[in-house]
Design a protein around this motif. Structure first.
Motif, PDB file in Angstrom:
ATOM      1  N   TYR A 255      -7.669  10.677  -9.620  1.00  0.00           N
ATOM      2  CA  TYR A 255      -8.605  10.132  -8.635  1.00  0.00           C
ATOM      3  C   TYR A 255      -9.478   9.041  -9.255  1.00  0.00           C
ATOM      4  CZ  TYR A 255      -7.110  14.193  -5.945  1.00  0.00           C
ATOM      5  OH  TYR A 255      -6.352  15.136  -5.281  1.00  0.00           O
ATOM      6  N   ASN A 256      -9.860   9.196 -10.501  1.00  0.00           N
ATOM      7  CA  ASN A 256     -10.635   8.150 -11.173  1.00  0.00           C
ATOM      8  C   ASN A 256      -9.806   6.877 -11.330  1.00  0.00           C
ATOM      9  OD1 ASN A 256     -13.233   9.269 -11.575  1.00  0.00           O
ATOM     10  ND2 ASN A 256     -12.471  10.528 -13.258  1.00  0.00           N
ATOM     11  N   SER A 257      -8.515   7.038 -11.565  1.00  0.00           N
ATOM     12  CA  SER A 257      -7.635   5.872 -11.676  1.00  0.00           C
ATOM     13  C   SER A 257      -7.545   5.126 -10.343  1.00  0.00           C
ATOM     14  CB  SER A 257      -6.234   6.296 -12.116  1.00  0.00           C
ATOM     15  OG  SER A 257      -6.245   6.798 -13.434  1.00  0.00           O
TER      16      SER A 257
ATOM     17  N   LYS B 253     -10.664  -3.001  -8.613  1.00  0.00           N
ATOM     18  CA  LYS B 253      -9.881  -4.150  -9.060  1.00  0.00           C
ATOM     19  C   LYS B 253      -9.199  -4.852  -7.880  1.00  0.00           C
ATOM     20  CE  LYS B 253      -8.977  -2.557 -13.787  1.00  0.00           C
ATOM     21  NZ  LYS B 253      -7.956  -2.162 -14.777  1.00  0.00           N
ATOM     22  N   SER B 254      -8.835  -4.072  -6.861  1.00  0.00           N
ATOM     23  CA  SER B 254      -8.235  -4.663  -5.659  1.00  0.00           C
ATOM     24  C   SER B 254      -9.246  -5.546  -4.934  1.00  0.00           C
ATOM     25  CB  SER B 254      -7.736  -3.566  -4.716  1.00  0.00           C
ATOM     26  OG  SER B 254      -6.674  -2.837  -5.282  1.00  0.00           O
ATOM     27  N   LEU B 255     -10.474  -5.066  -4.823  1.00  0.00           N
ATOM     28  CA  LEU B 255     -11.525  -5.849  -4.170  1.00  0.00           C
ATOM     29  C   LEU B 255     -11.829  -7.110  -4.981  1.00  0.00           C
ATOM     30  CD1 LEU B 255     -13.915  -2.986  -2.995  1.00  0.00           C
ATOM     31  CD2 LEU B 255     -12.365  -4.349  -1.578  1.00  0.00           C
ATOM     32  N   GLU B 256     -11.792  -6.996  -6.301  1.00  0.00           N
ATOM     33  CA  GLU B 256     -11.990  -8.172  -7.154  1.00  0.00           C
ATOM     34  C   GLU B 256     -10.854  -9.179  -6.950  1.00  0.00           C
ATOM     35  OE1 GLU B 256     -12.258  -6.757 -11.151  1.00  0.00           O
ATOM     36  OE2 GLU B 256     -14.111  -5.625 -10.792  1.00  0.00           O
ATOM     37  N   ALA B 257      -9.644  -8.672  -6.822  1.00  0.00           N
ATOM     38  CA  ALA B 257      -8.491  -9.547  -6.602  1.00  0.00           C
ATOM     39  C   ALA B 257      -8.625 -10.291  -5.273  1.00  0.00           C
ATOM     40  CB  ALA B 257      -7.202  -8.728  -6.626  1.00  0.00           C
ATOM     41  N   ILE B 258      -9.149  -9.614  -4.275  1.00  0.00           N
ATOM     42  CA  ILE B 258      -9.367 -10.264  -2.975  1.00  0.00           C
ATOM     43  C   ILE B 258     -10.405 -11.376  -3.123  1.00  0.00           C
ATOM     44  CG2 ILE B 258     -10.318  -9.925  -0.657  1.00  0.00           C
ATOM     45  CD1 ILE B 258      -9.044  -7.129  -0.687  1.00  0.00           C
ATOM     46  N   SER B 259     -11.480 -11.075  -3.824  1.00  0.00           N
ATOM     47  CA  SER B 259     -12.534 -12.081  -4.032  1.00  0.00           C
ATOM     48  C   SER B 259     -11.995 -13.294  -4.790  1.00  0.00           C
ATOM     49  CB  SER B 259     -13.709 -11.470  -4.810  1.00  0.00           C
ATOM     50  OG  SER B 259     -14.310 -10.432  -4.073  1.00  0.00           O
ATOM     51  N   ASN B 260     -11.056 -13.057  -5.703  1.00  0.00           N
ATOM     52  CA  ASN B 260     -10.488 -14.131  -6.521  1.00  0.00           C
ATOM     53  C   ASN B 260      -9.238 -14.756  -5.896  1.00  0.00           C
ATOM     54  OD1 ASN B 260     -12.458 -13.698  -8.502  1.00  0.00           O
ATOM     55  ND2 ASN B 260     -11.203 -12.151  -9.546  1.00  0.00           N
ATOM     56  N   HIS B 261      -8.853 -14.257  -4.704  1.00  0.00           N
ATOM     57  CA  HIS B 261      -7.650 -14.735  -4.021  1.00  0.00           C
ATOM     58  C   HIS B 261      -6.424 -14.624  -4.928  1.00  0.00           C
ATOM     59  CE1 HIS B 261      -9.945 -17.338  -0.820  1.00  0.00           C
ATOM     60  NE2 HIS B 261     -10.334 -16.063  -0.854  1.00  0.00           N
ATOM     61  N   ASN B 262      -6.338 -13.501  -5.628  1.00  0.00           N
ATOM     62  CA  ASN B 262      -5.243 -13.277  -6.566  1.00  0.00           C
ATOM     63  C   ASN B 262      -4.266 -12.266  -5.968  1.00  0.00           C
ATOM     64  OD1 ASN B 262      -3.579 -12.532  -8.736  1.00  0.00           O
ATOM     65  ND2 ASN B 262      -5.212 -12.847 -10.239  1.00  0.00           N
ATOM     66  N   LEU B 263      -3.230 -12.778  -5.322  1.00  0.00           N
ATOM     67  CA  LEU B 263      -2.268 -11.900  -4.653  1.00  0.00           C
ATOM     68  C   LEU B 263      -1.464 -11.058  -5.634  1.00  0.00           C
ATOM     69  CD1 LEU B 263      -0.811 -14.040  -1.715  1.00  0.00           C
ATOM     70  CD2 LEU B 263      -2.107 -11.912  -1.531  1.00  0.00           C
ATOM     71  N   VAL B 264      -1.171 -11.613  -6.801  1.00  0.00           N
ATOM     72  CA  VAL B 264      -0.386 -10.871  -7.789  1.00  0.00           C
ATOM     73  C   VAL B 264      -1.159  -9.645  -8.257  1.00  0.00           C
ATOM     74  CG1 VAL B 264       0.659 -10.942 -10.087  1.00  0.00           C
ATOM     75  CG2 VAL B 264       0.881 -12.912  -8.551  1.00  0.00           C
ATOM     76  N   GLN B 265      -2.430  -9.839  -8.613  1.00  0.00           N
ATOM     77  CA  GLN B 265      -3.249  -8.703  -9.049  1.00  0.00           C
ATOM     78  C   GLN B 265      -3.443  -7.705  -7.925  1.00  0.00           C
ATOM     79  OE1 GLN B 265      -7.279  -9.612 -10.193  1.00  0.00           O
ATOM     80  NE2 GLN B 265      -7.713  -7.511 -10.881  1.00  0.00           N
ATOM     81  N   LEU B 266      -3.645  -8.218  -6.716  1.00  0.00           N
ATOM     82  CA  LEU B 266      -3.836  -7.337  -5.562  1.00  0.00           C
ATOM     83  C   LEU B 266      -2.611  -6.450  -5.358  1.00  0.00           C
ATOM     84  CD1 LEU B 266      -5.455  -6.447  -3.070  1.00  0.00           C
ATOM     85  CD2 LEU B 266      -4.411  -8.356  -1.823  1.00  0.00           C
ATOM     86  N   SER B 267      -1.434  -7.039  -5.382  1.00  0.00           N
ATOM     87  CA  SER B 267      -0.197  -6.263  -5.197  1.00  0.00           C
ATOM     88  C   SER B 267      -0.017  -5.242  -6.309  1.00  0.00           C
ATOM     89  CB  SER B 267       1.012  -7.206  -5.158  1.00  0.00           C
ATOM     90  OG  SER B 267       0.916  -8.106  -4.076  1.00  0.00           O
ATOM     91  N   THR B 268      -0.376  -5.636  -7.537  1.00  0.00           N
ATOM     92  CA  THR B 268      -0.238  -4.731  -8.683  1.00  0.00           C
ATOM     93  C   THR B 268      -1.141  -3.521  -8.530  1.00  0.00           C
ATOM     94  OG1 THR B 268       0.337  -6.556 -10.173  1.00  0.00           O
ATOM     95  CG2 THR B 268      -0.478  -4.525 -11.183  1.00  0.00           C
ATOM     96  N   GLU B 269      -2.387  -3.755  -8.167  1.00  0.00           N
ATOM     97  CA  GLU B 269      -3.345  -2.652  -8.050  1.00  0.00           C
ATOM     98  C   GLU B 269      -2.997  -1.732  -6.879  1.00  0.00           C
ATOM     99  OE1 GLU B 269      -5.382  -1.949 -10.315  1.00  0.00           O
ATOM    100  OE2 GLU B 269      -5.203  -3.802 -11.452  1.00  0.00           O
ATOM    101  N   LEU B 270      -2.648  -2.312  -5.747  1.00  0.00           N
ATOM    102  CA  LEU B 270      -2.284  -1.492  -4.588  1.00  0.00           C
ATOM    103  C   LEU B 270      -1.013  -0.691  -4.879  1.00  0.00           C
ATOM    104  CD1 LEU B 270      -2.942  -4.016  -1.665  1.00  0.00           C
ATOM    105  CD2 LEU B 270      -4.388  -2.100  -2.377  1.00  0.00           C
ATOM    106  N   GLY B 271      -0.070  -1.321  -5.562  1.00  0.00           N
ATOM    107  CA  GLY B 271       1.174  -0.631  -5.907  1.00  0.00           C
ATOM    108  C   GLY B 271       0.959   0.493  -6.903  1.00  0.00           C
ATOM    109  N   SER B 272       0.033   0.305  -7.831  1.00  0.00           N
ATOM    110  CA  SER B 272      -0.220   1.353  -8.833  1.00  0.00           C
ATOM    111  C   SER B 272      -0.755   2.619  -8.189  1.00  0.00           C
ATOM    112  CB  SER B 272      -1.200   0.849  -9.897  1.00  0.00           C
ATOM    113  OG  SER B 272      -2.503   0.676  -9.356  1.00  0.00           O
ATOM    114  N   ASN B 273      -1.473   2.468  -7.088  1.00  0.00           N
ATOM    115  CA  ASN B 273      -2.017   3.647  -6.421  1.00  0.00           C
ATOM    116  C   ASN B 273      -0.943   4.482  -5.743  1.00  0.00           C
ATOM    117  OD1 ASN B 273      -4.685   3.443  -7.156  1.00  0.00           O
ATOM    118  ND2 ASN B 273      -5.279   2.219  -5.377  1.00  0.00           N
TER     119      ASN B 273
END
Length: 225
Positions: free
Chosen positions: A152-154, A161-181
């Motif tokens: 749960y902490n992960s 990190k997903s919210l940060e990726a949205i703020s940075n308009h970083n689709l690669v990071q966003l997909s990575t973080e959402l996928g890791s969950n």
């Protein structure tokens, strides 16, 4: 659960279920039959895996949900959630967290979904922490519960990190973080399965997994910066 009380408060204070900018008046307080029915439905949905059975009706589609909700659901939200694997859970989970000042579009629904995921994860974390500290919990179970705490902490870390990726308009990071969950959410139940035990977090994890699946679909297939 905290989410349920939060939703109930929103129902009492705002037009949670508006069909358009010309929204109807807010729903009445929790003592009214409509609000009580909705609260009961959310209680069932928050604790049980899909499909849900509520008041004799099995909720497997958005149409089933709309037949029970005491108000309307914005058509834009219906369309976005309708393209996920779990549309009913998508609507129920995101509605309390939508920014009323922002248009309903994939990005705003994604942000609401991440906030819902965060909230559900915090509820699960509080529950599993309580179990791990309960003196009646067998000592052999405590390490498994610690695995769940780590899981749960992960997820909470990935949410930020997903919210940060949205703020940075970083689709690669966003997909990575959402996928890791998607992988993270399986960790608790798998730990109990390996010990040949039934997880006490099974129902909460099922709802969380559906929220995670929906956010991944919206984030990967619908959001474009």
């Amino acid at each position: 659960m905290e989410l349920n009380h939060f939703i109930l408060a929103l129902i009492s204070l705002s037009c949670l279920f508006s069909v358009s900018a010309n929204a109807p008046p807010p729903l009445s307080n929790a003592s009214s039959p409509a609000s009580s029915e909705l609260y009961d439905m959310i209680e069932v949905m928050s604790e049980s895996p899909s499909p849900f059975a509520f008041d004799g009706t099995t909720l497997e589609s958005i149409d089933d949900l709309l037949n029970i909700l005491p108000g309307g659901v914005d058509p834009a939200l219906q369309q976005i959630c309708g393209n996920t694997d779990h549309p009913v859970e998508c609507i129920i989970a995101t509605m309390p967290f939508l920014d009323e000042n922002a248009p309903i579009e994939p990005l705003s629904v994604l942000k609401a979904g991440i906030k819902a995921m965060d909230n559900q994860t915090k509820d699960a974390l509080a529950e599993v922490t309580k179990l791990s500290m309960d003196p009646t919990t067998p000592k052999t179970i405590v390490p498994i519960l610690q695995t769940c705490i780590d899981v749960y902490n992960s997820i909470l870390n990935s949410d930020q990190k997903s919210l940060e990726a949205i703020s940075n308009h970083n689709l690669v990071q966003l997909s990575t973080e959402l996928g890791s969950n998607v992988e993270n959410v399986l960790g608790c139940d798998n730990a109990f399965k390996q010990a040949k035990l039934e997880s006490p977090m099974k129902a909460m994890d099922a709802m969380l997994a559906n929220i995670i699946s929906n956010t991944l679909t919206i984030g990967v297939d619908m959001v474009h910066f």
